[in-house]
Design a protein around this motif. Structure first.
Motif, mmCIF file in Angstrom:
data_model
loop_
_atom_site.group_PDB
_atom_site.id
_atom_site.type_symbol
_atom_site.label_atom_id
_atom_site.label_comp_id
_atom_site.label_asym_id
_atom_site.label_seq_id
_atom_site.Cartn_x
_atom_site.Cartn_y
_atom_site.Cartn_z
ATOM 1 N N LYS A 1 0.768 -1.132 -0.198
ATOM 2 C CA LYS A 1 0.003 -0.023 -0.022
ATOM 3 C C LYS A 1 0.829 1.320 0.010
ATOM 4 O O LYS A 1 1.994 1.121 0.512
ATOM 5 C CB LYS A 1 -0.962 -0.154 1.051
ATOM 6 N N GLN B 1 1.981 4.841 1.212
ATOM 7 C CA GLN B 1 1.796 5.249 2.764
ATOM 8 C C GLN B 1 1.478 6.734 2.372
ATOM 9 O O GLN B 1 1.722 7.548 1.618
ATOM 10 C CB GLN B 1 3.399 5.356 3.212
ATOM 11 N N ASP C 1 -1.594 3.031 3.292
ATOM 12 C CA ASP C 1 -1.302 2.664 4.686
ATOM 13 C C ASP C 1 -1.226 4.169 5.516
ATOM 14 O O ASP C 1 -0.457 5.002 5.256
ATOM 15 C CB ASP C 1 0.174 2.358 4.581
#
Length: 336
Positions: A2, A4, A37
């Motif tokens: 993912k 961030q 994230d």
């Protein structure tokens, strides 16, 4: 892996709530957590702000996303994007999420599939005539006017803070409101203000509670909700005419059941489709390169507008903490 994203949440209700829902339980947080994230921090790249503690986000240089289900039109001089309860068309800067859908992205969205679900047995559970659940009167006293006129016909239960006339306790943070409404044939759903596009959880909670909404507010409410499924006060010339229609339905079980069995929405799977589009909107914002994601102007008049609000906010906070100022303010109130 993912991507961030560094995010800061600013200006939400005390305890991190929005429209009675804990922030981390909202569809917005769930979507962000699903695709990215999330790093919550002070030096964030994105600020997700709401209209409580207004302008607290000013002075921050991050990409700003206004997320509000309140009766508040975002200021696009101050925010880059918005997810709000107004159908504003402004490039890719706004997503219209009716406030009525807040909290209906989970199990409650089953209401979108409702059609021909009820027979006469449901009338056995309708031990009360109608209800009004509110904390205060609305713009132009429309709540009290409708409540008082309808009360001339039959007792209308009001378990909220406004016009309280019964011992029942209802809360917006749990199912007690809906459970109370389930006992009623009708629910008074009067918005705090009449604004195009602004419709709140009031009408949805009434539908979910299997009661007929008596609605007043959004002039375009029938674009979303099936007009055969509720009583739209705006369709009548006076409150007296509205009450006359309610009395007619109340005294005709077949007419009542016919209305109760109507689909809630004009469009099939309306809730599902709306949240799918909202998810795409969020992904679009965060998947852009950060240097291309900004939309608001940061020079000249917009900059001066923000600088003024930063100073005004600091002054307000200073005065609010000043005991002498508060003392004098309370004295002046007595002479109004």
């Amino acid at each position: 892996m993912k991507k961030q994203v560094k995010v800061k949440f600013v200006g939400f209700q005390s305890g991190g709530y929005i429209n009675g829902i804990k922030l981390k339980n909202t569809w917005l947080y769930k979507v962000l957590d699903k695709h990215f994230d999330i790093i919550e921090c002070e030096d964030a790249d994105y600020v997700i702000c709401s209209c409580f503690n207004l302008y607290e986000y000013c002075g921050m240089n991050q990409i700003r996303i206004m997320y509000s289900g309140e009766n508040y039109v975002p200021d696009y001089n101050l925010v880059d994007y918005s997810i709000c309860s107004y159908p504003i068309s402004f490039g890719d800067r706004n997503f219209f999420l009716p406030a009525s859908l807040f909290g209906y992205d989970g199990e409650r969205k089953s209401v979108e599939d409702r059609k021909n679900c009820f027979d006469k047995s449901i009338l056995e559970n309708k031990t009360k005539f109608a209800n009004l659940i509110a904390s205060y009167d609305s713009e132009n006293n429309n709540r009290s006017k409708l409540f008082n006129e309808l009360s001339k016909y039959k007792f209308v239960d009001s378990p909220g803070k406004f016009l309280n006339n019964c011992d029942a306790v209802v809360r917006f943070q749990d199912n007690s409101k809906v459970e109370f409404q389930k006992q009623c044939k009708f629910s008074l759903c009067v918005e705090s203000a009449v604004s195009t596009g602004f419709n709140t959880e009031k009408i949805m909670d009434a539908f979910y509670a299997e009661t007929i909404p008596i609605y007043y507010g959004d002039p375009e409410i029938a674009k979303i909700f099936n007009p055969k499924a509720f009583i739209n006060v705006s369709d009548y010339g006076s409150i007296e005419e509205v009450v006359k229609k309610i009395i007619e339905i109340d005294n005709d079980d077949e007419l009542y059941l016919k209305m109760l069995n109507e689909p809630v929405f004009n469009e099939e799977k309306f809730i599902t489709k709306t949240f799918e589009e909202a998810e795409k909107y969020i992904i679009h914002i965060f998947e852009q390169p950060i240097e291309k994601a900004g939309r608001r102007s940061k020079v000249y008049w917009p900059l001066g507008h923000e600088e003024f609000l930063v100073k005004a906010t600091k002054t307000h906070k200073f005065l609010y903490k000043n005991k002498l100022y508060l003392f004098l303010k309370n004295i002046l109130r007595k002479f109004r």
